[in-house]
Design a protein around this motif. Structure first.
Motif, PDB file in Angstrom:
ATOM      1  N   LYS A  31       0.864  -1.176   0.000  1.00  0.00           N
ATOM      2  CA  LYS A  31       0.000   0.000   0.000  1.00  0.00           C
ATOM      3  C   LYS A  31       0.905   1.231   0.000  1.00  0.00           C
ATOM      4  O   LYS A  31       2.118   1.128   0.250  1.00  0.00           O
ATOM      5  N   THR A  32       0.335   2.377  -0.232  1.00  0.00           N
ATOM      6  CA  THR A  32       1.117   3.606  -0.182  1.00  0.00           C
ATOM      7  C   THR A  32       1.400   3.982   1.268  1.00  0.00           C
ATOM      8  O   THR A  32       0.677   3.566   2.189  1.00  0.00           O
ATOM      9  N   ALA A  33       2.440   4.789   1.481  1.00  0.00           N
ATOM     10  CA  ALA A  33       2.741   5.278   2.828  1.00  0.00           C
ATOM     11  C   ALA A  33       1.556   6.081   3.366  1.00  0.00           C
ATOM     12  O   ALA A  33       1.212   5.992   4.556  1.00  0.00           O
ATOM     13  N   GLU A  34       0.926   6.838   2.505  1.00  0.00           N
ATOM     14  CA  GLU A  34      -0.249   7.634   2.875  1.00  0.00           C
ATOM     15  C   GLU A  34      -1.359   6.734   3.430  1.00  0.00           C
ATOM     16  O   GLU A  34      -1.933   7.003   4.490  1.00  0.00           O
ATOM     17  N   TYR A  35      -1.643   5.636   2.716  1.00  0.00           N
ATOM     18  CA  TYR A  35      -2.683   4.689   3.131  1.00  0.00           C
ATOM     19  C   TYR A  35      -2.322   4.024   4.462  1.00  0.00           C
ATOM     20  O   TYR A  35      -3.166   3.890   5.361  1.00  0.00           O
ATOM     21  N   ILE A  36      -1.061   3.626   4.609  1.00  0.00           N
ATOM     22  CA  ILE A  36      -0.619   2.917   5.811  1.00  0.00           C
ATOM     23  C   ILE A  36      -0.763   3.797   7.055  1.00  0.00           C
ATOM     24  O   ILE A  36      -1.266   3.355   8.096  1.00  0.00           O
ATOM     25  N   HIS A  37      -0.351   5.061   6.951  1.00  0.00           N
ATOM     26  CA  HIS A  37      -0.455   5.955   8.105  1.00  0.00           C
ATOM     27  C   HIS A  37      -1.914   6.241   8.456  1.00  0.00           C
ATOM     28  O   HIS A  37      -2.281   6.271   9.638  1.00  0.00           O
ATOM     29  N   GLU A  38      -2.750   6.434   7.457  1.00  0.00           N
ATOM     30  CA  GLU A  38      -4.183   6.663   7.722  1.00  0.00           C
ATOM     31  C   GLU A  38      -4.820   5.431   8.354  1.00  0.00           C
ATOM     32  O   GLU A  38      -5.670   5.549   9.234  1.00  0.00           O
ATOM     33  N   PHE A  39      -4.407   4.248   7.906  1.00  0.00           N
ATOM     34  CA  PHE A  39      -4.935   3.001   8.455  1.00  0.00           C
ATOM     35  C   PHE A  39      -4.613   2.902   9.949  1.00  0.00           C
ATOM     36  O   PHE A  39      -5.480   2.564  10.764  1.00  0.00           O
ATOM     37  N   LEU A  40      -3.372   3.191  10.331  1.00  0.00           N
ATOM     38  CA  LEU A  40      -2.972   3.079  11.735  1.00  0.00           C
ATOM     39  C   LEU A  40      -3.599   4.164  12.599  1.00  0.00           C
ATOM     40  O   LEU A  40      -3.862   3.951  13.786  1.00  0.00           O
ATOM     41  N   ASP A  41      -3.852   5.325  12.012  1.00  0.00           N
ATOM     42  CA  ASP A  41      -4.498   6.411  12.758  1.00  0.00           C
ATOM     43  C   ASP A  41      -5.972   6.126  13.037  1.00  0.00           C
ATOM     44  O   ASP A  41      -6.559   6.666  13.971  1.00  0.00           O
ATOM     45  N   ARG A  42      -6.552   5.258  12.230  1.00  0.00           N
ATOM     46  CA  ARG A  42      -7.987   5.006  12.268  1.00  0.00           C
ATOM     47  C   ARG A  42      -8.429   4.343  13.570  1.00  0.00           C
ATOM     48  O   ARG A  42      -9.544   4.526  14.034  1.00  0.00           O
ATOM     49  N   ASP A  43      -7.561   3.526  14.160  1.00  0.00           N
ATOM     50  CA  ASP A  43      -7.963   2.697  15.299  1.00  0.00           C
ATOM     51  C   ASP A  43      -6.810   2.615  16.293  1.00  0.00           C
ATOM     52  O   ASP A  43      -5.698   2.226  15.922  1.00  0.00           O
ATOM     53  N   ASP A  44      -7.088   2.978  17.540  1.00  0.00           N
ATOM     54  CA  ASP A  44      -6.048   2.951  18.576  1.00  0.00           C
ATOM     55  C   ASP A  44      -5.947   1.535  19.141  1.00  0.00           C
ATOM     56  O   ASP A  44      -6.617   1.192  20.126  1.00  0.00           O
ATOM     57  N   CYS A  45      -5.127   0.709  18.498  1.00  0.00           N
ATOM     58  CA  CYS A  45      -5.060  -0.701  18.899  1.00  0.00           C
ATOM     59  C   CYS A  45      -3.736  -1.312  18.481  1.00  0.00           C
ATOM     60  O   CYS A  45      -2.938  -0.698  17.767  1.00  0.00           O
ATOM     61  N   ASP A  46      -3.531  -2.543  18.958  1.00  0.00           N
ATOM     62  CA  ASP A  46      -2.364  -3.335  18.565  1.00  0.00           C
ATOM     63  C   ASP A  46      -2.807  -4.421  17.597  1.00  0.00           C
ATOM     64  O   ASP A  46      -3.894  -4.990  17.741  1.00  0.00           O
TER      65      ASP A  46
END
Length: 525
Positions: free
Chosen positions: A105-120
């Motif tokens: 995935k793009t770096a943009e997509y990856i960072h947005e994905f991780l920001d979406r949910d505060d979890c492990d």
């Protein structure tokens, strides 16, 4: 926005590691690299020289010699994690990678994905209740102590296991710990990582326990995260896409997997082939792109299972896309000792093991009883080994974690020799030419069922010329094939005459080849 500290464990291909580090840190993320202490010092120096001026890359102060199934893999990870926590205070997530992983995935997509949910994100299933372990040991991995590497010190490993079993030396699992198991490719938040590190400093009993479990990289982080983090903050999955064959080996990804990989609900994928240069280039360019829309279909694993099954029942209408360029690997060296007298080849092989430490296997395509590791069943019969010979060889290279492998073959395995010598790997032959007495040929006839203890001497004497001619015919076929890298030693040669072909076959100095050529009673019957 999420800032990722990638935890990279690797042991080869420094050029690819350098590119991976430059690509992933170019967008502002970080990387802590642990390069196996067993690897070439020159390779590590090459990585240091290329990345020393990159402020977003760090290296642990202490490197570990890693071995499959050992605690060393976990310790190397902890060393890299501690370095990342100390060097990169702005990192919010820690993502475990190997040198074979690439972003899908793009770096943009990856960072947005991780920001979406505060979890492990960590795969962690109950060790005893789940069926994560398909075959082999389960409880034994934990309740007995494992001090030796199963691959490199097999005899000690199993001797120690049997000794503990006979003496009843079982141990208890720490009472407040529920052991979990899952993939080692996790992505954890900073506070989770800090909690894990704090736990390792306080709970010496748990650390002692895991240090002598078998394959702890599948249980250590998986167990501690479940122990320390509320369940509603854990997603029981990995963000790294990987598939396994029926034999438990990772499916290798090639150039024509690009579109399929982009449609999977994952951020990274392994195991990308070193030869898939086009796939690596396209994924590298994708990572830096912006405003890319991904259509997630997530069909990869089901598609693989379906097509693999169709192929097995003969109803596949085209070559499976993961089988194109099916090869042992350009970087690998397969060395084949060809000898009609198996005891001579085995004697030679044992000496080569002692002198070179190259992984070596005896007549795996001729003797059912040849000792082989458990590879999920593909090794169980000669028929399966022959039918899936390239897959078997790839699995053996992976099992021994080596790019060099020696096997023995009978001269009548001409089809196998043609197949392996036609592969993209470097294939070398060492033909061992022996003298055959009448008594030996009679014994050979009895071993292969051409004669028995009650066969009259006159019958045996009429049979001998045919058997001798058959052996000569097999030798002639090999020579007529004009294989590249074909070396030959002879019983009738002096030791000095046999040294150069041995040195060339093994790519070793002539002093070591001399030691091998001087093997006591090498050609004795």
């Amino acid at each position: 926005m999420a800032k990722i500290a990638f935890i990279l464990l690797c042991h080869k291909d420094p050029e690819a590691i350098i590119k991976q580090a430059e690509r992933l840190t170019a967008v502002g993320d970080y990387m802590a690299i642990h390069f196996d202490a067993r690897a070439k010092a020159s390779d590590y120096q090459k990585i240091l020289d290329a990345l020393r001026n990159n402020p977003n890359v760090a290296f642990p102060k202490k490197r570990i010699k890693c071995g499959w199934g050992e605690w060393s893999l976990v310790q190397a990870t902890l060393n890299a994690v501690e370095t990342a926590v100390e060097e990169f205070p702005r990192a919010t997530h820690f993502y475990m990678l190997s040198g074979d992983c690439m972003a899908i995935k793009t770096a943009e997509y990856i960072h947005e994905f991780l920001d979406r949910d505060d979890c492990d994100y960590v795969e962690s299933f109950d060790y005893f209740e789940s069926d994560w372990i398909k075959t082999g040991w389960k409880e034994e991995r934990l309740i007995y102590r494992h001090w030796f590497n199963e691959r490199t010190q097999k005899r000690r490993f199993y001797w120690m296991f049997e000794a503990q079993k006979r003496l009843g030396l079982k141990r208890e699992i720490p009472q407040d710990i529920q052991v979990m198991i899952g993939s080692q490719w996790w992505c954890l938040r900073r506070r989770t990582i800090e909690s894990v590190l704090d736990f390792t400093r306080k709970r010496h009993d748990v650390m002692r326990f895991f240090r002598t479990t078998w394959i702890p990289d599948e249980t250590f982080f998986q167990t501690l995260v479940r122990h320390l983090v509320p369940e509603n903050e854990i997603r029981n999955r990995t963000l790294t896409f990987l598939m396994f064959t029926d034999y438990g080996m990772p499916v290798v990804l090639y150039n024509d997997h690009y579109d399929m990989l982009l449609s999977q609900d994952f951020l990274f994928a392994r195991k990308v082939s070193p030869e898939a240069t086009e796939l690596r280039a396209r994924l590298g360019a994708l990572y830096a792109a912006e405003d890319v829309v991904f259509q997630i279909s997530n069909e990869g694993r089901n598609l693989y299972k379906f097509l693999a099954g169709r192929g097995r029942i003969g109803r596949r209408f085209a070559t499976r896309f993961w089988e194109t360029e099916s090869t042992l690997g350009r970087e690998r060296e397969l060395m084949i000792i060809v000898c009609k007298k198996w005891h001579v080849a085995k004697r030679l092989l044992e000496k080569i093991r002692q002198v070179t430490n190259i992984p070596a296997i005896e007549y795996l395509f001729n003797e059912e009883s040849t000792q082989l590791p458990d590879l999920g069943g593909i090794q169980s019969t000669i028929g399966k080994r022959t039918r899936h010979r390239r897959a078997l060889m790839r699995m053996l290279f992976d099992y021994f974690d080596s790019d060099r492998l020696i096997v023995c073959m009978d001269p009548n395995n001409i089809d196998l020799l043609h197949d392996f010598c036609g592969d993209r790997s470097v294939t070398r032959l060492l033909e061992v030419e022996c003298q055959f007495s009448d008594d030996y040929l009679i014994g050979h006839a009895m071993r292969v069922g051409l004669a028995g203890m009650q066969t009259p001497r006159e019958t045996l004497e009429r049979l001998l010329p045919t058997i001798r001619q058959d052996i000569t015919f097999e030798t002639d076929r090999i020579r007529d094939a004009n294989f590249d890298n074909h070396n030959r030693i002879r019983e009738t040669n002096s030791i000095g005459e046999n040294v150069p072909p041995i040195a060339k076959f093994l790519s070793i100095p002539e002093e070591k080849a001399q030691e091998i050529a001087e093997t006591n009673y090498l050609f004795a019957d």
